[in-house]
Design a protein around this motif. Structure first.
Motif, PDB file in Angstrom:
ATOM      1  N   GLN A  99       0.860  -1.175   0.000  1.00 42.56           N
ATOM      2  CA  GLN A  99       0.000   0.000   0.000  1.00 42.56           C
ATOM      3  C   GLN A  99       0.896   1.224   0.000  1.00 42.56           C
ATOM      4  O   GLN A  99       1.916   1.267   0.683  1.00 42.56           O
ATOM      5  CB  GLN A  99      -0.912   0.015   1.231  1.00 42.56           C
ATOM      6  CG  GLN A  99      -1.910  -1.131   1.270  1.00 42.56           C
ATOM      7  CD  GLN A  99      -2.739  -1.107   2.540  1.00 42.56           C
ATOM      8  OE1 GLN A  99      -2.382  -0.479   3.526  1.00 42.56           O
ATOM      9  NE2 GLN A  99      -3.855  -1.824   2.517  1.00 42.56           N
ATOM     10  N   GLY A 100       0.515   2.216  -0.755  1.00 44.43           N
ATOM     11  CA  GLY A 100       1.366   3.381  -0.912  1.00 44.43           C
ATOM     12  C   GLY A 100       1.095   4.471   0.108  1.00 44.43           C
ATOM     13  O   GLY A 100       0.194   4.386   0.947  1.00 44.43           O
ATOM     14  N   PHE A 101       1.917   5.507   0.013  1.00 40.94           N
ATOM     15  CA  PHE A 101       1.714   6.714   0.804  1.00 40.94           C
ATOM     16  C   PHE A 101       0.964   7.714  -0.094  1.00 40.94           C
ATOM     17  O   PHE A 101       0.012   7.351  -0.760  1.00 40.94           O
ATOM     18  CB  PHE A 101       3.061   7.265   1.262  1.00 40.94           C
ATOM     19  CG  PHE A 101       3.765   6.387   2.264  1.00 40.94           C
ATOM     20  CD1 PHE A 101       3.571   6.561   3.626  1.00 40.94           C
ATOM     21  CD2 PHE A 101       4.620   5.365   1.849  1.00 40.94           C
ATOM     22  CE1 PHE A 101       4.218   5.751   4.560  1.00 40.94           C
ATOM     23  CE2 PHE A 101       5.278   4.556   2.764  1.00 40.94           C
ATOM     24  CZ  PHE A 101       5.073   4.749   4.123  1.00 40.94           C
ATOM     25  N   THR A 102       1.396   8.934  -0.135  1.00 41.98           N
ATOM     26  CA  THR A 102       0.704   9.939  -0.953  1.00 41.98           C
ATOM     27  C   THR A 102       1.309  10.101  -2.341  1.00 41.98           C
ATOM     28  O   THR A 102       0.748  10.768  -3.191  1.00 41.98           O
ATOM     29  CB  THR A 102       0.735  11.313  -0.258  1.00 41.98           C
ATOM     30  OG1 THR A 102       2.076  11.821  -0.286  1.00 41.98           O
ATOM     31  CG2 THR A 102       0.238  11.224   1.171  1.00 41.98           C
ATOM     32  N   ALA A 107       8.383   9.030  -3.885  1.00 46.36           N
ATOM     33  CA  ALA A 107       9.361   9.722  -4.733  1.00 46.36           C
ATOM     34  C   ALA A 107      10.614  10.058  -3.942  1.00 46.36           C
ATOM     35  O   ALA A 107      11.740   9.846  -4.418  1.00 46.36           O
ATOM     36  CB  ALA A 107       8.745  10.986  -5.319  1.00 46.36           C
ATOM     37  N   LEU A 108      10.440  10.546  -2.729  1.00 46.15           N
ATOM     38  CA  LEU A 108      11.602  10.871  -1.887  1.00 46.15           C
ATOM     39  C   LEU A 108      12.410   9.622  -1.559  1.00 46.15           C
ATOM     40  O   LEU A 108      13.640   9.652  -1.528  1.00 46.15           O
ATOM     41  CB  LEU A 108      11.136  11.543  -0.591  1.00 46.15           C
ATOM     42  CG  LEU A 108      10.613  12.976  -0.717  1.00 46.15           C
ATOM     43  CD1 LEU A 108      10.008  13.444   0.607  1.00 46.15           C
ATOM     44  CD2 LEU A 108      11.736  13.913  -1.152  1.00 46.15           C
ATOM     45  N   MET A 109      11.712   8.495  -1.341  1.00 42.36           N
ATOM     46  CA  MET A 109      12.408   7.259  -0.986  1.00 42.36           C
ATOM     47  C   MET A 109      13.296   6.749  -2.122  1.00 42.36           C
ATOM     48  O   MET A 109      14.277   6.052  -1.876  1.00 42.36           O
ATOM     49  CB  MET A 109      11.398   6.184  -0.575  1.00 42.36           C
ATOM     50  CG  MET A 109      10.860   6.362   0.836  1.00 42.36           C
ATOM     51  SD  MET A 109       9.901   4.928   1.423  1.00 42.36           S
ATOM     52  CE  MET A 109       8.317   5.253   0.661  1.00 42.36           C
ATOM     53  N   TYR A 128      -2.557   6.542  -9.198  1.00 44.86           N
ATOM     54  CA  TYR A 128      -1.460   6.512  -8.216  1.00 44.86           C
ATOM     55  C   TYR A 128      -0.099   6.696  -8.874  1.00 44.86           C
ATOM     56  O   TYR A 128       0.713   7.510  -8.425  1.00 44.86           O
ATOM     57  CB  TYR A 128      -1.528   5.197  -7.453  1.00 44.86           C
ATOM     58  CG  TYR A 128      -0.347   4.910  -6.546  1.00 44.86           C
ATOM     59  CD1 TYR A 128      -0.003   5.772  -5.510  1.00 44.86           C
ATOM     60  CD2 TYR A 128       0.417   3.759  -6.722  1.00 44.86           C
ATOM     61  CE1 TYR A 128       1.070   5.501  -4.668  1.00 44.86           C
ATOM     62  CE2 TYR A 128       1.485   3.472  -5.895  1.00 44.86           C
ATOM     63  CZ  TYR A 128       1.811   4.347  -4.878  1.00 44.86           C
ATOM     64  OH  TYR A 128       2.884   4.074  -4.062  1.00 44.86           O
ATOM     65  N   LEU A 129       0.161   5.958  -9.939  1.00 44.11           N
ATOM     66  CA  LEU A 129       1.464   6.063 -10.594  1.00 44.11           C
ATOM     67  C   LEU A 129       1.665   7.464 -11.169  1.00 44.11           C
ATOM     68  O   LEU A 129       2.740   8.050 -11.013  1.00 44.11           O
ATOM     69  CB  LEU A 129       1.589   5.016 -11.695  1.00 44.11           C
ATOM     70  CG  LEU A 129       2.877   5.068 -12.525  1.00 44.11           C
ATOM     71  CD1 LEU A 129       4.112   4.877 -11.640  1.00 44.11           C
ATOM     72  CD2 LEU A 129       2.853   4.027 -13.637  1.00 44.11           C
ATOM     73  N   ASP A 130       0.639   7.990 -11.830  1.00 45.38           N
ATOM     74  CA  ASP A 130       0.749   9.340 -12.393  1.00 45.38           C
ATOM     75  C   ASP A 130       1.042  10.361 -11.300  1.00 45.38           C
ATOM     76  O   ASP A 130       1.855  11.277 -11.483  1.00 45.38           O
ATOM     77  CB  ASP A 130      -0.544   9.717 -13.119  1.00 45.38           C
ATOM     78  CG  ASP A 130      -0.793   8.860 -14.348  1.00 45.38           C
ATOM     79  OD1 ASP A 130       0.194   8.374 -14.931  1.00 45.38           O
ATOM     80  OD2 ASP A 130      -1.963   8.676 -14.707  1.00 45.38           O
ATOM     81  N   ASN A 131       0.386  10.207 -10.161  1.00 41.47           N
ATOM     82  CA  ASN A 131       0.608  11.123  -9.048  1.00 41.47           C
ATOM     83  C   ASN A 131       2.030  11.030  -8.531  1.00 41.47           C
ATOM     84  O   ASN A 131       2.702  12.049  -8.305  1.00 41.47           O
ATOM     85  CB  ASN A 131      -0.391  10.812  -7.925  1.00 41.47           C
ATOM     86  CG  ASN A 131      -0.238  11.741  -6.744  1.00 41.47           C
ATOM     87  OD1 ASN A 131      -0.267  12.972  -6.881  1.00 41.47           O
ATOM     88  ND2 ASN A 131      -0.056  11.165  -5.574  1.00 41.47           N
ATOM     89  N   LEU A 132       2.507   9.796  -8.366  1.00 33.62           N
ATOM     90  CA  LEU A 132       3.881   9.586  -7.889  1.00 33.62           C
ATOM     91  C   LEU A 132       4.886  10.210  -8.861  1.00 33.62           C
ATOM     92  O   LEU A 132       5.833  10.893  -8.434  1.00 33.62           O
ATOM     93  CB  LEU A 132       4.134   8.091  -7.727  1.00 33.62           C
ATOM     94  CG  LEU A 132       5.378   7.616  -6.974  1.00 33.62           C
ATOM     95  CD1 LEU A 132       5.224   6.145  -6.594  1.00 33.62           C
ATOM     96  CD2 LEU A 132       6.658   7.786  -7.758  1.00 33.62           C
ATOM     97  N   LEU A 133       4.677   9.997 -10.146  1.00 33.36           N
ATOM     98  CA  LEU A 133       5.611  10.520 -11.145  1.00 33.36           C
ATOM     99  C   LEU A 133       5.634  12.044 -11.169  1.00 33.36           C
ATOM    100  O   LEU A 133       6.643  12.647 -11.548  1.00 33.36           O
ATOM    101  CB  LEU A 133       5.257   9.977 -12.527  1.00 33.36           C
ATOM    102  CG  LEU A 133       5.448   8.471 -12.732  1.00 33.36           C
ATOM    103  CD1 LEU A 133       4.916   8.039 -14.091  1.00 33.36           C
ATOM    104  CD2 LEU A 133       6.918   8.079 -12.584  1.00 33.36           C
TER     105      LEU A 133
END
Length: 362
Positions: A99-102, A107-109, A128-133
């Motif tokens: 499960q992901g974070f925000t 990205a920071l990790m 989720y992926l688009d947001n992370l990117l």
């Protein structure tokens, strides 16, 4: 490069059994290990030592080890996403976020000083992926991995799997998915009715599952989800040719020595002018044009039959085909074998000009 992996669950077994399994998998060319912290209970130091021993052994055999975690694991073990030293001290190469974070945290990790890869859950059709990117992660340290599903009928549908996987491949990210051992007996949770990513794989032979995943051209790493797969399964999985589809076949007693050689030894490719009725591999008719191909088994043609045109077909004699549907046989076509029923659906995944090969079903 496509790779194979196994899964271990130290809290449900012993170090000795895990080590023996890792050693056996190493002998068959496996390079990845997946293990899970989601179901682990205990104090932080105890967990660290338990996993560190087995991971250290795996690393001595050049395995890359991924730990499955979630925000709950971070909280319970008091780990900050700013400091991943706990996982580094374990010896892990990657952490998979079930499960992901925000998105920003992930990205920071990816910029962690230990070089740990951050693997995110692929089995979701959200943004989720688009947001992370959008938070500009280090893509060289970002990968994806699908879920597995211990509950029968709960695993992914094929169309949904394709939809999710394409999102990751569109960004050039490395991907992984799980296959199910028919001989394994446990996973991370008490309920265990197999651990595949795709529901359609749950009862299939393990090599067929893997061949299918590789033929989608969307999966780079195939991991056995449950433990322990048998040595026969490890062996069969190790023989899967990730770059060239291989169809297991049964050959009939009526096949001639030349026809047998054409099927098993000659290179094949799917001729580009596509027919609805069969896949054509035509080079054998050129190479063996001076040979005799007398009519033998000219029975009615069924989907999945391996066909070689006999001398009644003139210049086509010696051509190999795979039947895509049931057809009438004019008497000019020898039916020399049949694709294994377990693999029959895979003929629909061949693409024009793609190379392929056959092997005898064990």
């Amino acid at each position: 490069m496509r790779e194979l992996g196994i899964s271990i669950y130290p809290e449900h077994s012993t170090i000795e059994k895990d080590m023996a399994y890792i050693k056996l998998a190493h002998q068959y060319g496996f390079t990845k290990i997946f293990t899970c912290l989601l179901s682990v209970n205990g104090d932080k130091e105890g967990i660290l030592q338990e996993f560190k021993t087995i991971i250290s052994y795996a690393k001595s055999l050049n395995f890359e080890v991924t730990l499955d975690v979630s925000p709950r694991v971070f909280d319970s073990l008091e780990i900050s996403y700013h400091d991943l030293s706990f996982f580094n001290n374990m010896g892990a190469d990657a952490i998979r976020l079930d499960q992901g974070f925000t998105g920003q945290e992930e990205a920071l990790m990816t910029y962690n000083p230990f070089g740990l890869k951050i693997e995110i859950n692929m089995s979701s059709a959200t943004k989720y992926l688009d947001n992370l990117l959008s938070y500009q992660p280090d893509l060289s340290h970002l990968t994806g991995c699908h879920n597995f599903y211990p509950h029968r009928y709960a695993a992914l549908s094929y169309p949904f799997f394709i939809e999710c996987s394409k999102k990751f491949k569109a960004h050039g990210l490395r991907t992984a998915a799980f296959v199910n051992s028919q001989d394994a007996t446990f996973g991370p949770w008490p309920i265990m009715e197999g651990l595949p990513t795709l529901e359609m794989h749950r009862k299939l032979p393990i090599q067929v599952q893997a061949q299918h995943l590789f033929m989608t051209q969307l999966i780079d790493v195939v991991i056995i989800g449950n433990a322990y797969a048998s040595e026969k399964e490890l062996s069969r999985l190790s023989q899967v040719n990730a770059s060239m589809p291989t169809f297991e076949v049964e050959l009939y007693d009526t096949i001639s020595s030349i026809e047998r050689k054409i099927v098993l030894e000659e290179p094949h490719f799917y001729r580009g002018d596509v027919s609805d009725y069969f896949i054509r591999s035509t080079q054998s008719r050129v190479k063996y044009k001076m040979e005799e191909f007398p009519p033998t088994n000219v029975s009615e043609i069924q989907r999945g039959d391996i066909l070689i045109e006999n001398e009644r077909y003139g210049q086509y004699k010696g051509e190999l085909q795979i039947a895509l549907m049931d057809m009438e046989n004019s008497g000019k076509t020898n039916v020399v074998g049949h694709v294994s029923e377990d693999m029959l659906f895979l003929i629909d995944y061949l693409k024009p000009w793609q190379n392929f090969q056959f092997k005898i079903k064990e």
